[in-house]
Design a protein around this motif. Sequence first.
Motif, PDB file in Angstrom:
ATOM      1  N   ALA A  62       0.827  -1.201   0.000  1.00  0.00           N
ATOM      2  CA  ALA A  62       0.000   0.000   0.000  1.00  0.00           C
ATOM      3  C   ALA A  62       0.862   1.253   0.000  1.00  0.00           C
ATOM      4  N   PHE A  63       1.968   1.220   0.722  1.00  0.00           N
ATOM      5  CA  PHE A  63       2.892   2.358   0.753  1.00  0.00           C
ATOM      6  C   PHE A  63       3.455   2.614  -0.641  1.00  0.00           C
ATOM      7  N   ASP A  64       3.901   1.559  -1.310  1.00  0.00           N
ATOM      8  CA  ASP A  64       4.460   1.708  -2.656  1.00  0.00           C
ATOM      9  C   ASP A  64       3.408   2.195  -3.643  1.00  0.00           C
ATOM     10  N   PHE A  65       2.181   1.701  -3.519  1.00  0.00           N
ATOM     11  CA  PHE A  65       1.102   2.124  -4.416  1.00  0.00           C
ATOM     12  C   PHE A  65       0.816   3.613  -4.239  1.00  0.00           C
ATOM     13  N   MET A  66       0.775   4.086  -2.990  1.00  0.00           N
ATOM     14  CA  MET A  66       0.491   5.493  -2.741  1.00  0.00           C
ATOM     15  C   MET A  66       1.628   6.389  -3.224  1.00  0.00           C
ATOM     16  N   ASN A  67       2.865   5.942  -3.080  1.00  0.00           N
ATOM     17  CA  ASN A  67       3.988   6.732  -3.577  1.00  0.00           C
ATOM     18  C   ASN A  67       3.967   6.834  -5.096  1.00  0.00           C
ATOM     19  N   GLU A  68       3.617   5.745  -5.760  1.00  0.00           N
ATOM     20  CA  GLU A  68       3.513   5.773  -7.215  1.00  0.00           C
ATOM     21  C   GLU A  68       2.411   6.739  -7.652  1.00  0.00           C
ATOM     22  N   LEU A  69       1.357   6.818  -6.863  1.00  0.00           N
ATOM     23  CA  LEU A  69       0.218   7.669  -7.189  1.00  0.00           C
ATOM     24  C   LEU A  69       0.481   9.130  -6.849  1.00  0.00           C
ATOM     25  N   SER A  70       1.110   9.390  -5.713  1.00  0.00           N
ATOM     26  CA  SER A  70       1.224  10.746  -5.198  1.00  0.00           C
ATOM     27  C   SER A  70       2.596  11.363  -5.394  1.00  0.00           C
ATOM     28  N   LEU A  71       3.650  10.610  -5.105  1.00  0.00           N
ATOM     29  CA  LEU A  71       4.989  11.192  -5.084  1.00  0.00           C
ATOM     30  C   LEU A  71       5.658  11.220  -6.459  1.00  0.00           C
ATOM     31  N   ALA A  72       5.530  10.148  -7.223  1.00  0.00           N
ATOM     32  CA  ALA A  72       6.241  10.046  -8.508  1.00  0.00           C
ATOM     33  C   ALA A  72       5.962  11.223  -9.446  1.00  0.00           C
ATOM     34  N   PRO A  73       4.698  11.649  -9.658  1.00  0.00           N
ATOM     35  CA  PRO A  73       4.462  12.795 -10.558  1.00  0.00           C
ATOM     36  C   PRO A  73       5.134  14.082 -10.077  1.00  0.00           C
ATOM     37  N   LYS A  74       5.206  14.294  -8.782  1.00  0.00           N
ATOM     38  CA  LYS A  74       5.845  15.499  -8.249  1.00  0.00           C
ATOM     39  C   LYS A  74       7.348  15.476  -8.491  1.00  0.00           C
ATOM     40  N   LEU A  75       7.962  14.311  -8.307  1.00  0.00           N
ATOM     41  CA  LEU A  75       9.399  14.198  -8.545  1.00  0.00           C
ATOM     42  C   LEU A  75       9.729  14.394 -10.020  1.00  0.00           C
ATOM     43  N   GLU A  76       8.883  13.886 -10.896  1.00  0.00           N
ATOM     44  CA  GLU A  76       9.094  14.075 -12.333  1.00  0.00           C
ATOM     45  C   GLU A  76       9.025  15.547 -12.700  1.00  0.00           C
ATOM     46  N   ASN A  77       8.117  16.277 -12.069  1.00  0.00           N
ATOM     47  CA  ASN A  77       7.915  17.686 -12.386  1.00  0.00           C
ATOM     48  C   ASN A  77       9.048  18.563 -11.867  1.00  0.00           C
ATOM     49  N   VAL A  78       9.518  18.313 -10.648  1.00  0.00           N
ATOM     50  CA  VAL A  78      10.491  19.202 -10.009  1.00  0.00           C
ATOM     51  C   VAL A  78      11.926  18.759 -10.276  1.00  0.00           C
ATOM     52  N   PHE A  79      12.196  17.481 -10.106  1.00  0.00           N
ATOM     53  CA  PHE A  79      13.568  16.980 -10.234  1.00  0.00           C
ATOM     54  C   PHE A  79      13.875  16.450 -11.633  1.00  0.00           C
ATOM     55  N   GLU A  80      12.874  16.469 -12.522  1.00  0.00           N
ATOM     56  CA  GLU A  80      13.016  15.889 -13.863  1.00  0.00           C
ATOM     57  C   GLU A  80      13.474  14.427 -13.759  1.00  0.00           C
ATOM     58  N   TRP A  81      12.918  13.767 -12.775  1.00  0.00           N
ATOM     59  CA  TRP A  81      13.225  12.364 -12.500  1.00  0.00           C
ATOM     60  C   TRP A  81      12.149  11.495 -13.122  1.00  0.00           C
ATOM     61  N   LYS A  82      12.543  10.451 -13.806  1.00  0.00           N
ATOM     62  CA  LYS A  82      11.576   9.595 -14.471  1.00  0.00           C
ATOM     63  C   LYS A  82      11.608   8.210 -13.856  1.00  0.00           C
ATOM     64  N   GLN A  83      10.431   7.662 -13.681  1.00  0.00           N
ATOM     65  CA  GLN A  83      10.293   6.331 -13.105  1.00  0.00           C
ATOM     66  C   GLN A  83      10.804   5.304 -14.100  1.00  0.00           C
ATOM     67  N   THR A  84      11.750   4.488 -13.680  1.00  0.00           N
ATOM     68  CA  THR A  84      12.384   3.539 -14.588  1.00  0.00           C
ATOM     69  C   THR A  84      11.693   2.180 -14.614  1.00  0.00           C
ATOM     70  N   HIS A  85      10.730   1.973 -13.720  1.00  0.00           N
ATOM     71  CA  HIS A  85      10.000   0.706 -13.672  1.00  0.00           C
ATOM     72  C   HIS A  85       8.505   1.008 -13.595  1.00  0.00           C
ATOM     73  N   PRO A  86       7.663   0.108 -14.112  1.00  0.00           N
ATOM     74  CA  PRO A  86       6.219   0.373 -14.078  1.00  0.00           C
ATOM     75  C   PRO A  86       5.661   0.477 -12.672  1.00  0.00           C
ATOM     76  N   ALA A  87       6.224  -0.239 -11.721  1.00  0.00           N
ATOM     77  CA  ALA A  87       5.758  -0.190 -10.331  1.00  0.00           C
ATOM     78  C   ALA A  87       6.783   0.550  -9.485  1.00  0.00           C
ATOM     79  N   TRP A  88       6.280   1.229  -8.469  1.00  0.00           N
ATOM     80  CA  TRP A  88       7.166   2.020  -7.604  1.00  0.00           C
ATOM     81  C   TRP A  88       8.120   1.110  -6.849  1.00  0.00           C
TER      82      TRP A  88
END
Length: 426
Positions: A62-88
């Motif tokens: 559940a923690f990983d699911f919420m981070n993928e939902l909430s945190l990943a888009p913010k990191l992509e926007n600010v740090f220009e960081w891209k998720q390298t795997h489909p799951a967090w």
Amino acid sequence: RRTTKSCDRINNRPLQYEKGKNFMDNKLRLCLVTALIRLSRGRPLGTDGARGYANMHSHNRAFDFMNELSLAPKLENVFEWKQTHPAWERGQLVELFAHELSTPVRIRKTGKQSSSEKNVTLQVLSIGSGDCRLELQITKILEIRTSIFLGFTCFDPSDEGYHGSLKNIGSESRHRAIQSLADCQPEANFDAVFIHHALHHVTDLEGTLDFVTGNMARDGVVVIADMVGRSGHRRWPEQLELAHKAFIQLEHVLEKPVVDYIMRCELREYPNADYRRCAGRLDERFEGIRSGDAMPLLLERFHFAKFVAFGGIMFEFVGDRIGPNFDLSREEHKAYLVHLHKMQESATASGKIKPDQIIATLTAKNNWRNFPPRYFGHRTPDFCTRFPETPGLDLPWKSLDPFSTTNGTIVDPCADYARSHRRPCL
């Protein structure tokens, strides 16, 4: 053969007997079922709520699911960081930390130094490094992908963390482990400082942050990922109002009582637990001891170059206390987490509640020209800071040694959590 007695318990749970069954048959079956449940939840056998040092930051699904939902888009926007795997995966943040810690090299290349410079070595101070495994992973990533080398000074006041660092560093001459900031080399001038979920364990925040500002290079950076909510990781009153509503909704979604997987009990209401104390005494890890004072002190001393704030009410819901209740193979459980995310984001955007976790890159205030700020929309550091009504500490922590690992008696300002928020599982 035996009859049921109130004193027959395993892990403080009453045993359930069946007619015609031998006592040991019942006990063995209960132990096997408990083991299977723990394995299915991703928790190691033989561990209670307080887990060992090596797995203290492991997470549930559940923690990983919420981070993928909430945190990943913010990191992509600010740090220009891209998720390298489909799951967090938590390990993906290692790449982000490695990129941010090498920032001084990129700043210097745009100035006087040549962009073709190779084999650059940066001196990095890691505060609260634990056993230094994360720092060694960061070093390895940079060495493989770039020509940048990091020399970590790993500081951890605990004996367990210090000796773990010595063991993992081994014969690596570029790295060193220390148990006190006084053991730093004289006139240390660190290119970067790394603080990973350590600041909320520190009582002398002012002294620690002043040491960082006084021993950091002019173009140095501080990379931090930490908890900055209310001290003790409790909810502020405005957060608690939403948390109680979300908890009532959770009971309807689960269609059964919510289980506390740390205290091993059923919860009557949202557990606004104070993690600074354990059984009425100061917790030896100083968990969340002054987390509520962190953001105001950081704002006073640093310029926020990149800043992502998240969380607010989800901490307990997806943490180890309530998180294992979720079964992500069920769509209604996923839908609830999505609803919780939307409720939290809406309240945060309007300013009703403030986030309680940050990932940020900081620098000295007089170095702001080299670091144009990057924030997620209007969520600036000032907007995301919840200033306490009474500045300073809400409990008399100042009489304690800032890095002591011994327990001290404290005044308990809250009702006893064990009495007011739980009941035995049957």
